[in-house]
Scaffold this motif. Structure first.
Motif, PDB file in Angstrom:
ATOM      1  N   PRO A  16       5.869   2.108   1.249  1.00 12.37           N
ATOM      2  CA  PRO A  16       4.667   2.826   1.685  1.00 12.37           C
ATOM      3  C   PRO A  16       3.367   2.295   1.092  1.00 12.37           C
ATOM      4  CG  PRO A  16       5.620   4.008  -0.145  1.00 12.37           C
ATOM      5  CD  PRO A  16       6.506   2.804   0.089  1.00 12.37           C
ATOM      6  N   ASP A  17       3.416   1.142   0.419  1.00 13.27           N
ATOM      7  CA  ASP A  17       2.204   0.614  -0.209  1.00 13.27           C
ATOM      8  C   ASP A  17       1.066   0.493   0.788  1.00 13.27           C
ATOM      9  OD1 ASP A  17       4.115   0.385  -2.143  1.00 13.27           O
ATOM     10  OD2 ASP A  17       3.809  -1.739  -2.541  1.00 13.27           O
ATOM     11  N   GLY A  18       1.407   0.043   2.018  1.00 17.25           N
ATOM     12  CA  GLY A  18       0.392  -0.054   3.051  1.00 17.25           C
ATOM     13  C   GLY A  18      -0.432  -1.320   2.990  1.00 17.25           C
ATOM     14  N   GLU A  51      15.602  12.492   2.861  1.00 15.85           N
ATOM     15  CA  GLU A  51      15.898  12.166   1.470  1.00 15.85           C
ATOM     16  C   GLU A  51      14.870  11.174   0.930  1.00 15.85           C
ATOM     17  OE1 GLU A  51      18.252  13.460  -0.531  1.00 15.85           O
ATOM     18  OE2 GLU A  51      18.640  14.849   1.128  1.00 15.85           O
ATOM     19  N   PRO A  52      14.330  11.430  -0.266  1.00 15.90           N
ATOM     20  CA  PRO A  52      13.352  10.495  -0.839  1.00 15.90           C
ATOM     21  C   PRO A  52      13.960   9.109  -1.050  1.00 15.90           C
ATOM     22  CG  PRO A  52      13.313  12.598  -2.001  1.00 15.90           C
ATOM     23  CD  PRO A  52      14.514  12.630  -1.110  1.00 15.90           C
ATOM     24  N   VAL A  53      13.149   8.095  -0.839  1.00  9.44           N
ATOM     25  CA  VAL A  53      13.549   6.696  -1.018  1.00  9.44           C
ATOM     26  C   VAL A  53      12.664   6.106  -2.105  1.00  9.44           C
ATOM     27  CG1 VAL A  53      13.660   4.412   0.050  1.00  9.44           C
ATOM     28  CG2 VAL A  53      14.310   6.456   1.364  1.00  9.44           C
ATOM     29  N   SER A  54      13.285   5.455  -3.087  1.00  4.01           N
ATOM     30  CA  SER A  54      12.511   4.815  -4.143  1.00  4.01           C
ATOM     31  C   SER A  54      12.345   3.338  -3.831  1.00  4.01           C
ATOM     32  CB  SER A  54      13.198   4.993  -5.493  1.00  4.01           C
ATOM     33  OG  SER A  54      14.484   4.392  -5.470  1.00  4.01           O
ATOM     34  N   GLY A  55      11.229   2.789  -4.272  1.00  3.79           N
ATOM     35  CA  GLY A  55      10.979   1.364  -4.066  1.00  3.79           C
ATOM     36  C   GLY A  55      10.428   1.085  -2.687  1.00  3.79           C
ATOM     37  N   PRO A  56       9.718  -0.026  -2.546  1.00  2.00           N
ATOM     38  CA  PRO A  56       9.113  -0.343  -1.255  1.00  2.00           C
ATOM     39  C   PRO A  56      10.115  -0.909  -0.261  1.00  2.00           C
ATOM     40  CG  PRO A  56       8.638  -2.086  -2.827  1.00  2.00           C
ATOM     41  CD  PRO A  56       9.363  -1.000  -3.590  1.00  2.00           C
ATOM     42  N   LEU A  57       9.774  -0.771   1.012  1.00  2.00           N
ATOM     43  CA  LEU A  57      10.471  -1.452   2.096  1.00  2.00           C
ATOM     44  C   LEU A  57       9.638  -2.651   2.512  1.00  2.00           C
ATOM     45  CD1 LEU A  57      11.469   1.585   4.357  1.00  2.00           C
ATOM     46  CD2 LEU A  57      12.855   0.502   2.563  1.00  2.00           C
ATOM     47  N   PHE A  58      10.302  -3.749   2.814  1.00  2.00           N
ATOM     48  CA  PHE A  58       9.625  -4.961   3.262  1.00  2.00           C
ATOM     49  C   PHE A  58       9.943  -5.173   4.741  1.00  2.00           C
ATOM     50  CE2 PHE A  58      10.564  -5.750  -1.317  1.00  2.00           C
ATOM     51  CZ  PHE A  58       9.248  -5.625  -1.760  1.00  2.00           C
ATOM     52  N   LEU A  59       8.934  -5.062   5.570  1.00  2.00           N
ATOM     53  CA  LEU A  59       9.092  -5.125   7.019  1.00  2.00           C
ATOM     54  C   LEU A  59       8.487  -6.423   7.538  1.00  2.00           C
ATOM     55  CD1 LEU A  59       8.023  -1.460   7.898  1.00  2.00           C
ATOM     56  CD2 LEU A  59      10.254  -2.293   7.124  1.00  2.00           C
ATOM     57  N   VAL A  60       9.324  -7.258   8.129  1.00  2.00           N
ATOM     58  CA  VAL A  60       8.886  -8.555   8.641  1.00  2.00           C
ATOM     59  C   VAL A  60       8.908  -8.513  10.165  1.00  2.00           C
ATOM     60  CG1 VAL A  60       9.334 -11.026   8.694  1.00  2.00           C
ATOM     61  CG2 VAL A  60       9.827  -9.722   6.617  1.00  2.00           C
ATOM     62  N   ARG A 119      -8.233  -7.359 -10.257  1.00  2.00           N
ATOM     63  CA  ARG A 119      -7.439  -6.128 -10.252  1.00  2.00           C
ATOM     64  C   ARG A 119      -6.361  -6.197  -9.167  1.00  2.00           C
ATOM     65  NH1 ARG A 119      -9.108  -1.795 -13.102  1.00  2.00           N
ATOM     66  NH2 ARG A 119     -11.014  -2.064 -14.311  1.00  2.00           N
ATOM     67  N   ARG A 120      -5.112  -5.850  -9.536  1.00  2.00           N
ATOM     68  CA  ARG A 120      -3.992  -6.018  -8.619  1.00  2.00           C
ATOM     69  C   ARG A 120      -3.270  -4.712  -8.291  1.00  2.00           C
ATOM     70  NH1 ARG A 120       0.151  -9.972 -10.915  1.00  2.00           N
ATOM     71  NH2 ARG A 120      -0.223  -8.746 -12.798  1.00  2.00           N
ATOM     72  N   LYS A 125       7.589  -9.795  -5.028  1.00  2.00           N
ATOM     73  CA  LYS A 125       7.633  -9.693  -6.486  1.00  2.00           C
ATOM     74  C   LYS A 125       6.497  -8.832  -7.010  1.00  2.00           C
ATOM     75  CE  LYS A 125       7.531 -12.554 -10.680  1.00  2.00           C
ATOM     76  NZ  LYS A 125       7.449 -13.939 -11.216  1.00  2.00           N
ATOM     77  N   GLU A 126       5.303  -9.038  -6.487  1.00  2.00           N
ATOM     78  CA  GLU A 126       4.151  -8.226  -6.918  1.00  2.00           C
ATOM     79  C   GLU A 126       4.362  -6.761  -6.522  1.00  2.00           C
ATOM     80  OE1 GLU A 126       1.623  -8.835  -8.733  1.00  2.00           O
ATOM     81  OE2 GLU A 126       1.542 -11.004  -8.882  1.00  2.00           O
ATOM     82  N   ALA A 127       4.831  -6.531  -5.300  1.00  2.00           N
ATOM     83  CA  ALA A 127       5.018  -5.158  -4.828  1.00  2.00           C
ATOM     84  C   ALA A 127       6.027  -4.412  -5.688  1.00  2.00           C
ATOM     85  CB  ALA A 127       5.454  -5.164  -3.366  1.00  2.00           C
ATOM     86  N   LEU A 128       7.096  -5.093  -6.088  1.00  2.00           N
ATOM     87  CA  LEU A 128       8.111  -4.452  -6.918  1.00  2.00           C
ATOM     88  C   LEU A 128       7.574  -4.114  -8.310  1.00  2.00           C
ATOM     89  CD1 LEU A 128      11.156  -6.625  -5.853  1.00  2.00           C
ATOM     90  CD2 LEU A 128      10.848  -4.181  -5.397  1.00  2.00           C
ATOM     91  N   SER A 129       6.471  -4.738  -8.682  1.00  2.00           N
ATOM     92  CA  SER A 129       5.805  -4.433  -9.954  1.00  2.00           C
ATOM     93  C   SER A 129       4.667  -3.436  -9.778  1.00  2.00           C
ATOM     94  CB  SER A 129       5.257  -5.726 -10.579  1.00  2.00           C
ATOM     95  OG  SER A 129       6.298  -6.640 -10.843  1.00  2.00           O
TER      96      SER A 129
END
Length: 315
Positions: free
Chosen positions: A198-200, A141-150, A252-253, A216-220
């Motif tokens: 999946p931003d990588g 199933e597709p997942v929206s939004g990033p995952l944060f892995l610590v 550039r971000r 915060k940046e990743a969510l944007s």
């Protein structure tokens, strides 16, 4: 880039006590280590939930129950990174409980995450790892939004647990359902490490406020430059460093706003061609000689080196 102050007692030491010797992550900060260009290469991911405690070889032991060794090695060679994940908090393993499995691609222009739940690890054998490594969807199933892995894999290096746990606790409170503890991502000396999928993009040497800014940046849909180790899908450490250098100069971000497109040897340096919104820059990157060293509790001797941009010119 500025580094947070690290105390000589308490958590920053990793191993507090009388006459405490800093752990490798605390010592790296004290010595002014720069994380740019240190991310391990990963273009796609297989994330398997494994509740409970993790030994140093927990990932390999789990993979061996589901995949032939040659199949995993082929997928890794193609850029796929298997990792264990677990929910933040108490690490309790419940027999028979379903496990979450995430498959993701972090290739520029082809980022996606999918999830499936498995009742038995044997079900993993049916996954098409080759397709995942190639960036092809259609596994869950597709997942929206990033995952944060610590990374909190303390049995690999205690610094990962000591620096990672405060990060994962706070992030989980503010971003429920998007945060997981993850097994070793490489670079213990850069703990706390935060990988965004999946931003990588992998960030290191993070304190809690910095981790929140990364999220915060990743969510944007952006990348925070400070404490950035690199884009994991870049071809090399030199390309990672060149991209960070150009991001710093251009401001550039966006995730794909700055991408290394070619590199070639230039004597004992490398010339990296970087595209930044249609404008191209040649960055001459050289690896520096070791700049600092010291002894830590995690490694007999910690030696720091890095990269420097000898020149940057628009072409």
């Amino acid at each position: 880039m500025p580094k947070p102050d690290v105390p000589h007692s308490g958590p920053g030491v990793c191993f507090p006590g009388r006459n405490a010797v800093p752990g490798c992550a605390a010592l790296t900060r004290e010595l002014g280590g720069e994380p740019a260009g240190t991310a391990a290469r990963m273009t796609s991911w297989l994330l398997i939930e494994q509740p409970g405690s993790w030994g140093p070889d927990a990932l390999e032991e789990l993979l061996a129950t589901a995949f032939p060794a040659e199949r995993i090695e082929a997928a890794r060679a193609a850029g796929l990174r298997p990792l264990l994940i677990r929910k933040p908090g108490r690490h309790v393993r419940v027999a028979g409980a379903p496990r979450a499995v995430y498959l993701a691609s972090g290739q520029p222009g082809n980022r996606w995450t999918e999830r499936l739940d498995v009742a038995d690890l044997a079900e993993l054998a049916h996954l098409d790892l080759e397709a995942v490594a190639a960036g092809r969807r259609g596994h869950g199933e597709p997942v929206s939004g990033p995952l944060f892995l610590v990374c909190t894999h303390g049995s690999k290096d205690m610094c990962c647990a000591v620096f990672g746990r405060p990060l994962v606790t706070t992030l989980a409170q503010n971003h429920p359902g998007q945060v997981w503890e993850v097994s070793h991502v490489g670079g213990d000396r850069w703990a706390g490490n935060l990988l965004t999928v999946p931003d990588g993009y992998l960030h290191g040497s993070l304190a809690v406020p910095e981790a929140e800014l990364v999220a915060k940046e990743a969510l944007s849909g952006n990348v925070r430059l400070e404490n950035l180790r690199g884009r994991t899908s870049a071809e090399s450490a030199w390309s990672q460093f060149a991209e960070i250098e150009v991001r710093g100069r251009t401001g550039r971000r966006g995730l794909d706003a700055v991408l290394a497109v070619a590199e070639e040897p230039r004597g004992d340096a490398r010339s990296v061609l970087v595209d930044a919104g249609g404008r191209r820059y040649e960055v001459l990157v050289r690896r520096t000689e070791p700049t600092a060293s010291g002894h830590s509790r995690c490694s007999a001797r910690l030696v720091l080196s890095g990269f420097v941009a000898e020149s940057v010119r628009e072409v």
